[in-house]
Motif scaffolding. Structure first.
Motif, PDB file in Angstrom:
ATOM      1  N   LYS A  40       0.777  -1.290  -0.082  1.00 58.29           N
ATOM      2  CA  LYS A  40      -0.086  -0.021   0.037  1.00 58.29           C
ATOM      3  C   LYS A  40       0.941   1.160   0.167  1.00 58.29           C
ATOM      4  O   LYS A  40       0.647   2.298  -0.555  1.00 58.29           O
ATOM      5  N   LYS A  41       1.868   1.331   0.728  1.00 54.00           N
ATOM      6  CA  LYS A  41       2.547   2.473   0.679  1.00 54.00           C
ATOM      7  C   LYS A  41       3.487   2.617  -0.484  1.00 54.00           C
ATOM      8  O   LYS A  41       3.466   3.828  -0.996  1.00 54.00           O
ATOM      9  N   ALA A  42       3.905   1.600  -1.135  1.00 57.08           N
ATOM     10  CA  ALA A  42       4.610   1.676  -2.600  1.00 57.08           C
ATOM     11  C   ALA A  42       3.468   2.428  -3.636  1.00 57.08           C
ATOM     12  O   ALA A  42       3.803   3.169  -4.352  1.00 57.08           O
ATOM     13  N   CYS A  43       2.180   1.901  -3.421  1.00 62.79           N
ATOM     14  CA  CYS A  43       1.390   2.184  -4.365  1.00 62.79           C
ATOM     15  C   CYS A  43       0.910   3.726  -4.181  1.00 62.79           C
ATOM     16  O   CYS A  43       0.815   4.703  -5.017  1.00 62.79           O
ATOM     17  N   ILE A  46       3.668   5.753  -5.807  1.00 66.13           N
ATOM     18  CA  ILE A  46       3.451   5.910  -7.245  1.00 66.13           C
ATOM     19  C   ILE A  46       2.481   7.050  -7.590  1.00 66.13           C
ATOM     20  O   ILE A  46       2.550   7.975  -8.370  1.00 66.13           O
ATOM     21  N   TYR A  47       1.411   6.731  -6.794  1.00 70.36           N
ATOM     22  CA  TYR A  47       0.129   7.876  -7.216  1.00 70.36           C
ATOM     23  C   TYR A  47       0.646   9.151  -6.817  1.00 70.36           C
ATOM     24  O   TYR A  47       0.355  10.211  -7.489  1.00 70.36           O
ATOM     25  N   ASN A  48       1.559   9.378  -5.733  1.00 72.31           N
ATOM     26  CA  ASN A  48       1.930  10.768  -5.465  1.00 72.31           C
ATOM     27  C   ASN A  48       3.087  11.194  -6.513  1.00 72.31           C
ATOM     28  O   ASN A  48       3.230  12.405  -6.815  1.00 72.31           O
ATOM     29  N   SER A  49       3.787  10.417  -7.205  1.00 68.36           N
ATOM     30  CA  SER A  49       4.555  10.867  -8.263  1.00 68.36           C
ATOM     31  C   SER A  49       4.170  11.104  -9.575  1.00 68.36           C
ATOM     32  O   SER A  49       4.733  11.459 -10.392  1.00 68.36           O
ATOM     33  N   HIS A  50       2.886  10.506  -9.869  1.00 66.33           N
ATOM     34  CA  HIS A  50       1.970  10.579 -11.140  1.00 66.33           C
ATOM     35  C   HIS A  50       0.836  11.390 -11.123  1.00 66.33           C
ATOM     36  O   HIS A  50      -0.126  10.714 -10.798  1.00 66.33           O
ATOM     37  N   PRO A  51       0.806  12.781 -11.098  1.00 64.73           N
ATOM     38  CA  PRO A  51      -0.380  13.556 -11.120  1.00 64.73           C
ATOM     39  C   PRO A  51      -1.766  12.991 -11.959  1.00 64.73           C
ATOM     40  O   PRO A  51      -2.586  13.174 -11.655  1.00 64.73           O
ATOM     41  N   LEU A  52      -1.374  12.254 -13.079  1.00 57.17           N
ATOM     42  CA  LEU A  52      -2.240  11.969 -14.077  1.00 57.17           C
ATOM     43  C   LEU A  52      -3.242  10.904 -13.367  1.00 57.17           C
ATOM     44  O   LEU A  52      -4.426  10.678 -13.767  1.00 57.17           O
ATOM     45  N   GLU A  73      -8.792   9.030  -3.525  1.00 61.72           N
ATOM     46  CA  GLU A  73      -8.357   7.800  -2.797  1.00 61.72           C
ATOM     47  C   GLU A  73      -7.872   6.731  -3.693  1.00 61.72           C
ATOM     48  O   GLU A  73      -7.868   6.953  -4.842  1.00 61.72           O
ATOM     49  N   LEU A  74      -6.975   5.908  -2.765  1.00 59.40           N
ATOM     50  CA  LEU A  74      -6.247   4.944  -3.413  1.00 59.40           C
ATOM     51  C   LEU A  74      -7.142   3.971  -4.244  1.00 59.40           C
ATOM     52  O   LEU A  74      -8.403   3.588  -3.797  1.00 59.40           O
ATOM     53  N   ILE A  75      -6.767   3.361  -5.314  1.00 62.42           N
ATOM     54  CA  ILE A  75      -7.574   2.078  -6.113  1.00 62.42           C
ATOM     55  C   ILE A  75      -7.539   0.829  -4.889  1.00 62.42           C
ATOM     56  O   ILE A  75      -6.641   0.502  -4.379  1.00 62.42           O
ATOM     57  N   PRO A  76      -8.773   0.304  -4.732  1.00 66.63           N
ATOM     58  CA  PRO A  76      -8.640  -0.665  -3.600  1.00 66.63           C
ATOM     59  C   PRO A  76      -7.735  -1.850  -3.995  1.00 66.63           C
ATOM     60  O   PRO A  76      -7.790  -2.051  -5.424  1.00 66.63           O
ATOM     61  N   LEU A  77      -7.046  -2.401  -3.104  1.00 64.59           N
ATOM     62  CA  LEU A  77      -6.314  -3.612  -3.455  1.00 64.59           C
ATOM     63  C   LEU A  77      -6.976  -4.721  -2.863  1.00 64.59           C
ATOM     64  O   LEU A  77      -7.423  -4.640  -1.534  1.00 64.59           O
ATOM     65  N   GLU A  78      -6.781  -5.924  -3.454  1.00 68.08           N
ATOM     66  CA  GLU A  78      -7.147  -7.186  -2.595  1.00 68.08           C
ATOM     67  C   GLU A  78      -5.913  -8.211  -2.645  1.00 68.08           C
ATOM     68  O   GLU A  78      -5.387  -8.312  -3.623  1.00 68.08           O
TER      69      GLU A  78
END
Length: 87
Positions: A40-43, A46-52, A73-78
């Motif tokens: 979750k932290k790695a994702c 990634i989100y913070n590095s890519h504004p799109l 919000e983050l994309i849900p992970l399963e």
């Protein structure tokens, strides 16, 4: 990220996605001592590095624009535990 109009190729991908012609699903097999929190932290990084990744597409009188999301919000992970060596 500021609001900007979609380019030609981005518009084609948008319409392909709307017609169900493009979907992205990723299945990963990770080995080692990796926690769900680490994933979750790695994702989040990634989100913070890519504004799109934190935008939505809006239609303004037939013209498509990327617009920043107000409440991102983050994309849900399963997370699925491996049953055995084959699955």
């Amino acid at each position: 990220m500021t609001t900007r109009q979609l380019g030609y190729f981005e518009t084609l991908l948008y319409f392909a996605h709307q017609k169900g012609m493009s979907q992205m699903t990723f299945h990963l097999r990770l080995r080692g001592n990796i926690s769900n929190g680490m994933i979750k932290k790695a994702c989040r990084e990634i989100y913070n590095s890519h504004p799109l990744l934190r935008t939505k597409v809006v239609d303004r009188e037939g013209v498509l624009f990327f617009e920043p999301l107000e409440n991102f919000e983050l994309i849900p992970l399963e997370f699925v535990e491996k049953k055995d060596e084959n699955h």
